[in-house]
Design a protein around this motif. Sequence first.
Motif, PDB file in Angstrom:
ATOM      1  N   VAL A   1     120.454 -28.428 -32.605  1.00  0.00           N
ATOM      2  CA  VAL A   1     119.493 -27.982 -33.610  1.00  0.00           C
ATOM      3  C   VAL A   1     119.443 -28.969 -34.773  1.00  0.00           C
ATOM      4  O   VAL A   1     120.435 -29.627 -35.101  1.00  0.00           O
ATOM      5  N   GLY A   2     118.273 -29.088 -35.388  1.00  0.00           N
ATOM      6  CA  GLY A   2     118.125 -29.871 -36.605  1.00  0.00           C
ATOM      7  C   GLY A   2     118.052 -31.364 -36.430  1.00  0.00           C
ATOM      8  O   GLY A   2     118.081 -32.109 -37.418  1.00  0.00           O
ATOM      9  N   THR A   3     117.931 -31.848 -35.187  1.00  0.00           N
ATOM     10  CA  THR A   3     117.945 -33.294 -34.967  1.00  0.00           C
ATOM     11  C   THR A   3     116.556 -33.927 -34.981  1.00  0.00           C
ATOM     12  O   THR A   3     116.442 -35.148 -34.880  1.00  0.00           O
ATOM     13  N   GLY A   4     115.518 -33.112 -35.078  1.00  0.00           N
ATOM     14  CA  GLY A   4     114.168 -33.663 -35.189  1.00  0.00           C
ATOM     15  C   GLY A   4     113.304 -33.492 -33.962  1.00  0.00           C
ATOM     16  O   GLY A   4     112.246 -34.126 -33.858  1.00  0.00           O
ATOM     17  N   LYS A   5     113.706 -32.644 -33.035  1.00  0.00           N
ATOM     18  CA  LYS A   5     112.924 -32.450 -31.811  1.00  0.00           C
ATOM     19  C   LYS A   5     111.526 -31.918 -32.124  1.00  0.00           C
ATOM     20  O   LYS A   5     110.516 -32.450 -31.645  1.00  0.00           O
ATOM     21  N   THR A   6     111.468 -30.865 -32.931  1.00  0.00           N
ATOM     22  CA  THR A   6     110.178 -30.264 -33.261  1.00  0.00           C
ATOM     23  C   THR A   6     109.326 -31.216 -34.100  1.00  0.00           C
ATOM     24  O   THR A   6     108.107 -31.316 -33.904  1.00  0.00           O
ATOM     25  N   THR A   7     109.961 -31.928 -35.021  1.00  0.00           N
ATOM     26  CA  THR A   7     109.213 -32.865 -35.871  1.00  0.00           C
ATOM     27  C   THR A   7     108.518 -33.936 -35.045  1.00  0.00           C
ATOM     28  O   THR A   7     107.331 -34.231 -35.246  1.00  0.00           O
ATOM     29  N   THR A   8     109.247 -34.537 -34.111  1.00  0.00           N
ATOM     30  CA  THR A   8     108.653 -35.592 -33.292  1.00  0.00           C
ATOM     31  C   THR A   8     107.561 -35.028 -32.382  1.00  0.00           C
ATOM     32  O   THR A   8     106.510 -35.654 -32.203  1.00  0.00           O
ATOM     33  N   MET A   9     107.790 -33.850 -31.815  1.00  0.00           N
ATOM     34  CA  MET A   9     106.763 -33.255 -30.964  1.00  0.00           C
ATOM     35  C   MET A   9     105.513 -32.926 -31.766  1.00  0.00           C
ATOM     36  O   MET A   9     104.386 -33.143 -31.304  1.00  0.00           O
ATOM     37  N   ASP A  10     105.695 -32.417 -32.978  1.00  0.00           N
ATOM     38  CA  ASP A  10     104.536 -32.051 -33.799  1.00  0.00           C
ATOM     39  C   ASP A  10     103.719 -33.282 -34.191  1.00  0.00           C
ATOM     40  O   ASP A  10     102.480 -33.219 -34.266  1.00  0.00           O
ATOM     41  N   MET A  11     104.383 -34.397 -34.469  1.00  0.00           N
ATOM     42  CA  MET A  11     103.647 -35.627 -34.768  1.00  0.00           C
ATOM     43  C   MET A  11     102.819 -36.064 -33.563  1.00  0.00           C
ATOM     44  O   MET A  11     101.673 -36.499 -33.707  1.00  0.00           O
ATOM     45  N   PHE A  12     103.413 -35.945 -32.377  1.00  0.00           N
ATOM     46  CA  PHE A  12     102.685 -36.266 -31.147  1.00  0.00           C
ATOM     47  C   PHE A  12     101.475 -35.348 -30.988  1.00  0.00           C
ATOM     48  O   PHE A  12     100.351 -35.809 -30.726  1.00  0.00           O
ATOM     49  N   TYR A  13     101.697 -34.053 -31.171  1.00  0.00           N
ATOM     50  CA  TYR A  13     100.611 -33.085 -31.006  1.00  0.00           C
ATOM     51  C   TYR A  13      99.451 -33.380 -31.960  1.00  0.00           C
ATOM     52  O   TYR A  13      98.284 -33.360 -31.558  1.00  0.00           O
TER      53      TYR A  13
ATOM     54  N   ASP B   1     120.157 -36.189 -29.466  1.00  0.00           N
ATOM     55  CA  ASP B   1     121.409 -35.730 -30.062  1.00  0.00           C
ATOM     56  C   ASP B   1     121.956 -36.818 -30.961  1.00  0.00           C
ATOM     57  O   ASP B   1     122.841 -37.590 -30.582  1.00  0.00           O
ATOM     58  N   SER B   2     121.424 -36.884 -32.164  1.00  0.00           N
ATOM     59  CA  SER B   2     121.850 -37.924 -33.093  1.00  0.00           C
ATOM     60  C   SER B   2     123.128 -37.556 -33.831  1.00  0.00           C
ATOM     61  O   SER B   2     123.748 -38.402 -34.464  1.00  0.00           O
ATOM     62  N   GLY B   3     123.499 -36.269 -33.759  1.00  0.00           N
ATOM     63  CA  GLY B   3     124.673 -35.822 -34.495  1.00  0.00           C
ATOM     64  C   GLY B   3     124.375 -35.447 -35.929  1.00  0.00           C
ATOM     65  O   GLY B   3     125.263 -35.007 -36.659  1.00  0.00           O
ATOM     66  N   THR B   4     123.112 -35.602 -36.354  1.00  0.00           N
ATOM     67  CA  THR B   4     122.716 -35.271 -37.726  1.00  0.00           C
ATOM     68  C   THR B   4     121.837 -34.035 -37.711  1.00  0.00           C
ATOM     69  O   THR B   4     120.821 -34.000 -37.013  1.00  0.00           O
ATOM     70  N   ASP B   5     122.218 -33.014 -38.471  1.00  0.00           N
ATOM     71  CA  ASP B   5     121.405 -31.820 -38.623  1.00  0.00           C
ATOM     72  C   ASP B   5     120.640 -31.958 -39.942  1.00  0.00           C
ATOM     73  O   ASP B   5     121.182 -31.721 -41.020  1.00  0.00           O
ATOM     74  N   TYR B   6     119.375 -32.361 -39.842  1.00  0.00           N
ATOM     75  CA  TYR B   6     118.585 -32.632 -41.047  1.00  0.00           C
ATOM     76  C   TYR B   6     118.294 -31.364 -41.849  1.00  0.00           C
ATOM     77  O   TYR B   6     118.026 -31.442 -43.047  1.00  0.00           O
TER      78      TYR B   6
END
Length: 286
Positions: A57-69, A189-194
């Motif tokens: 969680v918190g690694t940016g999965k949703t953010t990157t997908m939303d930019m693509f969308y 999995d960057s290890g960072t929970d933004y």
Amino acid sequence: MVQDGRLIDDAFQRSIVSKLDRLYQDLLVFTPPPLLFGTKDPERVTAPRGLYIYGDVGTGKTTTMDMFYTSIPTTSKRRVHFHSFMLEVHARINHFRRTHHAHEDPVPTIARELARASRVVCFDEFQVTDIADAMVLRRLLHEMFVCGVVMVTTSNRHPDALYANGIQRESFMPCIDELKLKCECVSLDSGTDYRKLVRESARVFFAPITQNTNDALMAVFARASQNARVQVNGELRFLGRSLRVPRSARGVAWFEFSDLCTQAHGSADYIELARHFHTLVLSNVP
């Protein structure tokens, strides 16, 4: 976005963006098959391979997908939380069974309707936890892929871990195999929970419970709602039922812990809250 400070330069996210860019370029030259009313089988074509992004969680999965969308130059697209999507699918199935003969199969028809409306579908938080969803998904996703739907999804789990230890999981395995075939599975999995970084920069937890902390919550509520007029005991109506909201104003809701966390609420209730409110104030947490 990195240069103006809205995003942090993250090498792991860059690797996902490069794969999403590959898909973006493929979509630019992809012509979906026609889905005509009255035809049983759509023309079979090889659609671009989608992306299944999984990780902590918190690694940016949703953010990157939303930019693509946002960047896809088509109106035939949809971005939806996966649980909300499944609620919709079950509602569609129930409606179909009420309006068609008992022997008719609702899944192919529903898949075609969904594909006709959106040729690219982005699911947020893909997960499968109960047998009803699992048994519908194993056929629904197959029919959607046959119709040429391209899927991008985020999840906290690798496809192989979906519906782990579920009842009749062996019947769901073909769905997992098809997901891996139709989508490239990539780990973020960057290890960072933004999300934690954001929380650390702003105070969001006030203790102990005193008049001072209650005043602080009221100040947060007023600031987040821009001092808008407060609605008392409003209601959200959905899925044939209602959810009482004690206080709300301009996208901000206030609940007592006992009202929200000790009553018989389910995930559909919390998703509905998230759809209507960007900020939630929770008071008197024991």
